[in-house]
Design a protein around this motif. Structure first.
Motif, PDB file in Angstrom:
ATOM      1  N   ALA A  35       0.850  -1.190   0.000  1.00 22.19           N
ATOM      2  CA  ALA A  35       0.000   0.000   0.000  1.00 22.19           C
ATOM      3  C   ALA A  35       0.889   1.244   0.000  1.00 22.19           C
ATOM      4  O   ALA A  35       1.745   1.412   0.878  1.00 22.19           O
ATOM      5  CB  ALA A  35      -0.899   0.002   1.229  1.00 22.19           C
ATOM      6  N   VAL A  36       0.687   2.102  -0.994  1.00 20.08           N
ATOM      7  CA  VAL A  36       1.492   3.311  -1.123  1.00 20.08           C
ATOM      8  C   VAL A  36       0.809   4.430  -0.332  1.00 20.08           C
ATOM      9  O   VAL A  36      -0.322   4.817  -0.636  1.00 20.08           O
ATOM     10  CB  VAL A  36       1.666   3.709  -2.591  1.00 20.08           C
ATOM     11  CG1 VAL A  36       2.564   4.935  -2.712  1.00 20.08           C
ATOM     12  CG2 VAL A  36       2.255   2.539  -3.386  1.00 20.08           C
ATOM     13  N   VAL A  37       1.493   4.930   0.687  1.00 22.06           N
ATOM     14  CA  VAL A  37       0.913   5.932   1.582  1.00 22.06           C
ATOM     15  C   VAL A  37       1.795   7.179   1.653  1.00 22.06           C
ATOM     16  O   VAL A  37       1.807   7.894   2.665  1.00 22.06           O
ATOM     17  CB  VAL A  37       0.656   5.351   2.987  1.00 22.06           C
ATOM     18  CG1 VAL A  37      -0.441   4.304   2.944  1.00 22.06           C
ATOM     19  CG2 VAL A  37       1.934   4.737   3.577  1.00 22.06           C
ATOM     20  N   LYS A  38       2.528   7.445   0.591  1.00 22.47           N
ATOM     21  CA  LYS A  38       3.369   8.643   0.547  1.00 22.47           C
ATOM     22  C   LYS A  38       2.494   9.896   0.457  1.00 22.47           C
ATOM     23  O   LYS A  38       1.291   9.818   0.199  1.00 22.47           O
ATOM     24  CB  LYS A  38       4.315   8.567  -0.660  1.00 22.47           C
ATOM     25  CG  LYS A  38       3.603   8.515  -2.015  1.00 22.47           C
ATOM     26  CD  LYS A  38       4.598   8.368  -3.155  1.00 22.47           C
ATOM     27  CE  LYS A  38       3.865   8.294  -4.494  1.00 22.47           C
ATOM     28  NZ  LYS A  38       4.795   8.184  -5.629  1.00 22.47           N
ATOM     29  N   ALA A  39       3.129  11.047   0.665  1.00 22.01           N
ATOM     30  CA  ALA A  39       2.442  12.347   0.560  1.00 22.01           C
ATOM     31  C   ALA A  39       1.188  12.388   1.431  1.00 22.01           C
ATOM     32  O   ALA A  39       0.107  12.720   0.972  1.00 22.01           O
ATOM     33  CB  ALA A  39       2.118  12.663  -0.895  1.00 22.01           C
ATOM     34  N   TYR A  40       1.372  12.060   2.727  1.00 20.71           N
ATOM     35  CA  TYR A  40       0.257  12.030   3.683  1.00 20.71           C
ATOM     36  C   TYR A  40      -0.862  11.106   3.211  1.00 20.71           C
ATOM     37  O   TYR A  40      -2.043  11.423   3.349  1.00 20.71           O
ATOM     38  CB  TYR A  40      -0.289  13.433   3.939  1.00 20.71           C
ATOM     39  CG  TYR A  40       0.721  14.403   4.484  1.00 20.71           C
ATOM     40  CD1 TYR A  40       1.075  14.379   5.835  1.00 20.71           C
ATOM     41  CD2 TYR A  40       1.340  15.345   3.661  1.00 20.71           C
ATOM     42  CE1 TYR A  40       2.016  15.268   6.343  1.00 20.71           C
ATOM     43  CE2 TYR A  40       2.284  16.236   4.166  1.00 20.71           C
ATOM     44  CZ  TYR A  40       2.612  16.194   5.509  1.00 20.71           C
ATOM     45  OH  TYR A  40       3.552  17.074   6.007  1.00 20.71           O
ATOM     46  N   ALA A  41      -0.479   9.961   2.651  1.00 27.84           N
ATOM     47  CA  ALA A  41      -1.462   9.021   2.099  1.00 27.84           C
ATOM     48  C   ALA A  41      -2.330   9.750   1.077  1.00 27.84           C
ATOM     49  O   ALA A  41      -3.552   9.827   1.190  1.00 27.84           O
ATOM     50  CB  ALA A  41      -2.316   8.380   3.192  1.00 27.84           C
ATOM     51  N   TYR A  42      -1.646  10.297   0.078  1.00 26.54           N
ATOM     52  CA  TYR A  42      -2.295  11.008  -1.034  1.00 26.54           C
ATOM     53  C   TYR A  42      -3.190  12.144  -0.531  1.00 26.54           C
ATOM     54  O   TYR A  42      -4.292  12.359  -1.019  1.00 26.54           O
ATOM     55  CB  TYR A  42      -3.073  10.042  -1.912  1.00 26.54           C
ATOM     56  CG  TYR A  42      -2.185   9.206  -2.809  1.00 26.54           C
ATOM     57  CD1 TYR A  42      -2.312   9.234  -4.194  1.00 26.54           C
ATOM     58  CD2 TYR A  42      -1.204   8.381  -2.280  1.00 26.54           C
ATOM     59  CE1 TYR A  42      -1.490   8.469  -5.019  1.00 26.54           C
ATOM     60  CE2 TYR A  42      -0.368   7.627  -3.086  1.00 26.54           C
ATOM     61  CZ  TYR A  42      -0.511   7.673  -4.451  1.00 26.54           C
ATOM     62  OH  TYR A  42       0.320   6.926  -5.265  1.00 26.54           O
ATOM     63  N   GLY A  43      -2.684  12.874   0.469  1.00 22.60           N
ATOM     64  CA  GLY A  43      -3.387  14.046   0.956  1.00 22.60           C
ATOM     65  C   GLY A  43      -4.342  13.785   2.087  1.00 22.60           C
ATOM     66  O   GLY A  43      -4.989  14.722   2.569  1.00 22.60           O
ATOM     67  N   SER A  44      -4.455  12.543   2.557  1.00 21.19           N
ATOM     68  CA  SER A  44      -5.434  12.237   3.611  1.00 21.19           C
ATOM     69  C   SER A  44      -4.748  12.276   4.980  1.00 21.19           C
ATOM     70  O   SER A  44      -4.455  13.350   5.502  1.00 21.19           O
ATOM     71  CB  SER A  44      -6.120  10.903   3.336  1.00 21.19           C
ATOM     72  OG  SER A  44      -5.185   9.831   3.280  1.00 21.19           O
TER      73      SER A  44
END
Length: 368
Positions: A35-44
Motif C-alpha cells: 500500500a502506497v501511503v506517501k504524501a500524507y497518504a495522497y493528501g489524507s
C-alpha cells in the motif's frame, strides 16, 4: 457523516476497506500487497490510513522519503516499509527505524553500504530499482555486473527484492510500450535469479497495472491512487469509492447587482443581479486559481454552483442565484457525489495533484 461546520476533509475508512478488498480480489491470494501511503497518504492522513490497511492485511507499505516512514513507525506500523527515494543524508535514520531502501544507482548503493558498514549492520534488506523505460530513477540492466561486484564484496546488505515502475498502464494506446517494459523487467528478473542463491521478491505493477496487466503481478503489487478511490479509468472508478470528501460552509452571501464585479482584479462582472456565496478555503488550501472563472463547480444541497472570479488565498466565491441556501450551509467541494477526478479535470489536471496538494491546515476527520 456529520454536517460540516468548517472546512474539513473527511476520510472514510469503510471506503478505504472497500477499495483494498476490490484490488485484492484482482490478484492471487499469495501475491503480496504493498500500500502506497506517501504524501500524507495522497493528501489524507497517513497513520490512520496505514493502521487501517495493516489491520486489513496489507503486507507492505511504501513512502517516498524517510521522514514519512518514521511517522508510520511512530504511529504503530510494524509491517515492512519501503522508501522509494531515500537520500544519502538520511541513511542512518532509515536504518534506525528499520525502513527498507529502494536503491537505484551505483553511487547510492555504495553510499548505503558504507553507512551500514559504519553501523556494523549485517544483511540489511534492500530493494534494487531498475529503469525499464520511465527514465526517472533506476539502474540499467547492463549495470548488473557492477552491482554484483559491489554486493559480493560485503555482507552488510542483502538484496531481498527488485522492482521497476511502469509509465502508462492506464493508457490503452501505450499497451505495446507497457509490454516492452514488462519484458525488460522479466529479463532482469531472470538474470537476478541466476545470480543470487536466495529467493528475490519482484514487484512492478501499480494500480492500473493491477487492473490491466494482472498476469504480470509477480510476487507483489503496489497500489496508491486506487486505494483512495480513483482508478484512472471511468469503469474502474465506478467500482471504487472515494475515501476523501472535502467539505466547507457558506461564510456569507451577497447580492451582486448587474455591472458589479467580484473578487481580485475584477475578473467576474455580473451581467444581471446575482447571488453569491463566499466559502472559507482557497489556493492556500490547495484549490488553485485555475479552478476559478466558472470552469469548476461545487455542490450545494446537491446542486452545482460554479466558482466565479479569481480564487483567493483563503476564500472562493460561488454563484448560488438559483440555489436555496443560507449562511452556515454545507458545501461539498469534491467527494462521492462529485469525484476529485472530475473536479481536477476542469483545470486540466489529475486527481493525484488535487489530493496531494491539499493543505495540512485543513482539518482531517476520520469517519467509519
Amino acid at each position: 457523516m456529520a454536517k460540516a461546520e468548517e472546512t474539513v476533509l473527511e476520510i472514510d475508512l469503510n471506503a478505504l476497506g472497500h477499495n483494498y478488498n476490490f484490488l485484492r480480489s484482482k490478484i492471487k491470494p499469495d501475491t503480496k500487497f504493498m500500500a502506497v501511503v506517501k504524501a500524507y497518504a495522497y493528501g489524507s492522513e497517513s497513520v490512520a490510513i496505514a493502521n487501517h490497511l495493516q489491520g486489513l492485511g496489507a503486507d507492505y507499505f511504501a513512502v517516498a522519503y524517510v521522514n514519512e516512514g518514521i511517522a508510520l513507525r511512530e504511529g504503530g506500523i510494524t509491517a515492512p516499509i519501503l522508501v522509494l527515494h531515500p537520500q544519502k543524508i538520511h541513511f542512518a535514520t532509515l536504518i534506525e527505524h528499520q525502513l527498507e531502501p529502494s536503491i537505484y544507482s551505483l553511487s547510492i548503493l555504495s553510499d548505503f553500504i558504507a553507512t551500514a558498514s559504519t553501523l556494523n549492520i549485517h544483511e540489511y534488506p534492500v530493494h534494487l530499482k531498475f529503469n525499464t523505460g520511465l527514465n526517472r530513477l533506476g539502474f540499467s540492466a547492463d549495470e548488473l555486473p557492477d552491482i554484483l561486484n559491489l554486493i559480493h564484496q560485503q555482507k552488510t546488505i542483502k538484496v531481498i527484492a527488485v522492482l521497476s515502475h511502469l509509465a502508462a498502464t492506464e493508457d490503452h494506446e501505450e499497451k505495446e510500450f507497457t509490454n516492452l517494459q514488462l519484458t525488460r523487467f522479466s529479463d532482469i528478473c531472470k538474470q537476478v535469479d541466476s545470480l543470487f542463491e536466495h529467493s528475490i521478491l519482484k514487484h512492478v505493477l501499480n494500480t492500473s497495472g493491477i487492473i490491466n496487466y494482472t498476469h504480470a503481478q509477480c510476487d507483489m503489487v503496489r497500489s496508491g491512487i486506487g486505494l483512495y478511490g480513483y482508478g484512472n479509468e471511468p469503469y474502474i472508478d465506478e467500482q471504487l469509492q472515494p475515501v476523501m470528501t472535502l467539505k466547507t460552509i457558506i461564510a456569507q452571501k451577497h447580492i451582486i447587482r448587474s455591472g458589479e464585479s467580484v473578487g481580485y482584479n475584477r475578473k467576474y462582472t455580473s451581467e444581471k443581479d446575482t447571488v453569491t456565496a463566499t466559502l472559507p478555503l482557497g489556493h492556500a488550501d490547495g484549490i488553485g486559481r485555475e479552478y476559478g472563472h466558472g470552469k469548476t463547480y461545487v455542490s450545494v444541497h446537491g446542486q452545482l454552483a460554479p466558482i466565479i472570479g479569481n480564487v483567493c488565498m483563503d476564500m472562493i466565491m460561488i454563484d448560488v442565484t438559483n440555489i436555496a441556501c443560507e449562511e452556515g450551509d454545507e458545501v461539498i467541494i469534491f467527494g462521492k457525489s462529485l469525484p476529485a477526478s472530475e473536479f481536477a479535470e476542469t483545470a486540466q489536471t489529475i486527481s493525484y495533484e488535487l489530493l496531494t496538494g491539499l493543505s495540512q491546515r485543513i482539518k482531517r476527520t476520520i469517519v467509519h
